[in-house]
Design an enzyme around this catalytic site. Structure first.
Site, PDB file in Angstrom:
ATOM      1  N   GLU A 103       0.833  -1.209   0.000  1.00  0.00           N
ATOM      2  CA  GLU A 103       0.000   0.000   0.000  1.00  0.00           C
ATOM      3  C   GLU A 103       0.865   1.256   0.000  1.00  0.00           C
ATOM      4  O   GLU A 103       2.021   1.223   0.438  1.00  0.00           O
ATOM      5  CB  GLU A 103      -0.888   0.017   1.246  1.00  0.00           C
ATOM      6  CG  GLU A 103      -2.292  -0.491   1.000  1.00  0.00           C
ATOM      7  CD  GLU A 103      -3.176   0.484   0.214  1.00  0.00           C
ATOM      8  OE1 GLU A 103      -2.643   1.326  -0.541  1.00  0.00           O
ATOM      9  OE2 GLU A 103      -4.406   0.395   0.358  1.00  0.00           O
ATOM     10  N   ASP A 104       0.292   2.325  -0.488  1.00  0.00           N
ATOM     11  CA  ASP A 104       0.974   3.615  -0.389  1.00  0.00           C
ATOM     12  C   ASP A 104       0.765   4.244   0.978  1.00  0.00           C
ATOM     13  O   ASP A 104       1.690   4.768   1.584  1.00  0.00           O
ATOM     14  CB  ASP A 104       0.507   4.576  -1.501  1.00  0.00           C
ATOM     15  CG  ASP A 104      -1.011   4.683  -1.572  1.00  0.00           C
ATOM     16  OD1 ASP A 104      -1.704   3.761  -1.112  1.00  0.00           O
ATOM     17  OD2 ASP A 104      -1.500   5.694  -2.100  1.00  0.00           O
ATOM     18  N   ASP A 107      -4.456   5.380   6.231  1.00  0.00           N
ATOM     19  CA  ASP A 107      -5.031   6.609   6.766  1.00  0.00           C
ATOM     20  C   ASP A 107      -5.881   6.193   7.975  1.00  0.00           C
ATOM     21  O   ASP A 107      -5.360   6.020   9.073  1.00  0.00           O
ATOM     22  CB  ASP A 107      -5.868   7.246   5.638  1.00  0.00           C
ATOM     23  CG  ASP A 107      -6.026   8.736   5.805  1.00  0.00           C
ATOM     24  OD1 ASP A 107      -6.293   9.154   6.933  1.00  0.00           O
ATOM     25  OD2 ASP A 107      -5.883   9.476   4.814  1.00  0.00           O
ATOM     26  N   PHE A 156      -3.089  16.181   4.364  1.00  0.00           N
ATOM     27  CA  PHE A 156      -3.365  15.619   3.043  1.00  0.00           C
ATOM     28  C   PHE A 156      -2.088  15.677   2.208  1.00  0.00           C
ATOM     29  O   PHE A 156      -1.523  16.747   1.991  1.00  0.00           O
ATOM     30  CB  PHE A 156      -4.485  16.395   2.353  1.00  0.00           C
ATOM     31  CG  PHE A 156      -4.986  15.682   1.143  1.00  0.00           C
ATOM     32  CD1 PHE A 156      -5.972  14.709   1.256  1.00  0.00           C
ATOM     33  CD2 PHE A 156      -4.452  15.942  -0.109  1.00  0.00           C
ATOM     34  CE1 PHE A 156      -6.424  14.012   0.142  1.00  0.00           C
ATOM     35  CE2 PHE A 156      -4.894  15.249  -1.230  1.00  0.00           C
ATOM     36  CZ  PHE A 156      -5.882  14.287  -1.103  1.00  0.00           C
ATOM     37  N   VAL A 157      -1.625  14.506   1.779  1.00  0.00           N
ATOM     38  CA  VAL A 157      -0.364  14.452   1.045  1.00  0.00           C
ATOM     39  C   VAL A 157      -0.571  13.912  -0.366  1.00  0.00           C
ATOM     40  O   VAL A 157      -1.508  13.144  -0.619  1.00  0.00           O
ATOM     41  CB  VAL A 157       0.692  13.597   1.778  1.00  0.00           C
ATOM     42  CG1 VAL A 157       1.175  14.290   3.035  1.00  0.00           C
ATOM     43  CG2 VAL A 157       0.162  12.211   2.105  1.00  0.00           C
ATOM     44  N   ARG A 169       0.103  12.174  -8.848  1.00  0.00           N
ATOM     45  CA  ARG A 169       0.592  10.840  -8.506  1.00  0.00           C
ATOM     46  C   ARG A 169       2.034  10.645  -8.962  1.00  0.00           C
ATOM     47  O   ARG A 169       2.786   9.880  -8.364  1.00  0.00           O
ATOM     48  CB  ARG A 169      -0.274   9.761  -9.164  1.00  0.00           C
ATOM     49  CG  ARG A 169      -1.681   9.618  -8.601  1.00  0.00           C
ATOM     50  CD  ARG A 169      -2.297   8.331  -9.142  1.00  0.00           C
ATOM     51  NE  ARG A 169      -3.742   8.302  -9.057  1.00  0.00           N
ATOM     52  CZ  ARG A 169      -4.435   7.873  -8.004  1.00  0.00           C
ATOM     53  NH1 ARG A 169      -3.803   7.462  -6.938  1.00  0.00           N
ATOM     54  NH2 ARG A 169      -5.755   7.847  -8.013  1.00  0.00           N
TER      55      ARG A 169
HETATM   56  C1  PRP Z   1      -6.067   5.376  -0.518  1.00  0.00           C
HETATM   57  C2  PRP Z   1      -4.873   4.477  -0.239  1.00  0.00           C
HETATM   58  C3  PRP Z   1      -5.472   3.362   0.574  1.00  0.00           C
HETATM   59  C4  PRP Z   1      -6.602   4.035   1.303  1.00  0.00           C
HETATM   60  C5  PRP Z   1      -6.200   4.309   2.699  1.00  0.00           C
HETATM   61  O1  PRP Z   1      -6.724   4.917  -1.647  1.00  0.00           O
HETATM   62  O2  PRP Z   1      -4.272   4.000  -1.411  1.00  0.00           O
HETATM   63  O3  PRP Z   1      -5.949   2.327  -0.236  1.00  0.00           O
HETATM   64  O4  PRP Z   1      -6.885   5.279   0.643  1.00  0.00           O
HETATM   65  O5  PRP Z   1      -7.228   4.942   3.410  1.00  0.00           O
HETATM   66  P1  PRP Z   1      -7.862   4.333   4.733  1.00  0.00           P
HETATM   67  O6  PRP Z   1      -6.737   3.816   5.592  1.00  0.00           O
HETATM   68  O7  PRP Z   1      -8.522   5.535   5.380  1.00  0.00           O
HETATM   69  O8  PRP Z   1      -8.845   3.304   4.386  1.00  0.00           O
HETATM   70  P2  PRP Z   1      -7.847   5.771  -2.399  1.00  0.00           P
HETATM   71  O9  PRP Z   1      -9.198   5.316  -1.921  1.00  0.00           O
HETATM   72  O10 PRP Z   1      -7.546   7.236  -2.273  1.00  0.00           O
HETATM   73  O11 PRP Z   1      -7.711   5.287  -3.899  1.00  0.00           O
HETATM   74  P3  PRP Z   1      -6.418   5.381  -4.892  1.00  0.00           P
HETATM   75  O12 PRP Z   1      -5.386   4.431  -4.329  1.00  0.00           O
HETATM   76  O13 PRP Z   1      -6.962   4.912  -6.197  1.00  0.00           O
HETATM   77  O14 PRP Z   1      -5.934   6.808  -4.916  1.00  0.00           O
END
Ligand code: PRP
Length: 184
Positions: A103-104, A107, A156-157, A169
């Site tokens: 994961e990136d 949150d 927010f990053v 991205r």
């Molecule tokens: C982001 C990130 C995680 C998730 C984390 O994805 O890549 O999957 O949010 O958030 P959480 O811990 O609050 O659940 P996003 O839904 O923004 O989609 P993306 O990866 O396509 O940008």
């Protein structure tokens, strides 16, 4: 793409390309040690994880397989509701496999918490998590992260896979955006 390409949209660089690269190298070495002699399937969570997945995989000496999932929160459109639907599922059968979810960012932790129980129900030998970033102050549920890049403040990053309205991205670092970006 670099800071000069986004003009005054950028407020602050939180983690430089070099910091990300160095930490990824350390994490990769740890993964190589931990999974020596075992099979390993990396599961990237689209779209944010594309950069960390690509860089982590290239740092590894271990001959991994890679697969991808895309998930999205239901309903209100706001993420982190904790109710998740699968937009794209894995092509791989997880029975008996060692799975490392890549994961990136963590949150609230709700996405990964849901994903972990989903993947664990598929009969894998193991499921662990690697995340480049985590926001401890945003956590709504505890997620057990085996490999972590950095804890960051609850801001927010963008960059290194993370977007604002699908942009930024492809910045090679992690940074915050100037207020005018959100109001325009
Ligand atoms: C982001 C990130 C995680 C998730 C984390 O994805 O890549 O999957 O949010 O958030 P959480 O811990 O609050 O659940 P996003 O839904 O923004 O989609 P993306 O990866 O396509 O940008």
């Amino acid at each position: 793409m670099d800071a000069s390409d986004v003009g005054n949209d950028l407020e602050n660089i939180l983690l430089t390309q070099e910091q990300l690269e160095t930490r990824l190298g350390e994490i990769a070495a740890q993964i190589d040690r931990d999974y020596a002699g075992k099979d390993l399937l990396l599961v990237g969570v689209l779209k944010g994880a594309i950069m960390v997945m690509a860089d982590l995989a290239r740092h590894l000496h271990h001959p991994v397989e890679m697969d991808w999932m895309a998930v999205s929160s239901y309903g209100s459109g706001t993420k982190s509701s904790g109710v998740v639907r699968i937009l794209k599922d894995l092509d791989t059968d997880l029975s008996g496999r060692n799975v490392l979810v890549v994961e990136d960012i963590i949150d609230s932790g709700l996405t990964l918490s849901w994903l972990l129980s989903n993947l664990r129900s598929r009969g894998p030998a193991s499921v662990e998590i690697a995340s480049m970033l985590r926001k401890p102050d945003a956590a709504k549920v505890d997620v057990d992260v085996r490999y972590l890049g950095f804890d960051i403040p609850n801001e927010f990053v963008v960059g290194y896979g993370l977007d604002y309205a699908e942009k930024y991205r492809n910045l090679p670092f992690v940074g915050t955006l100037a207020p005018h970006v959100y109001s325009s």
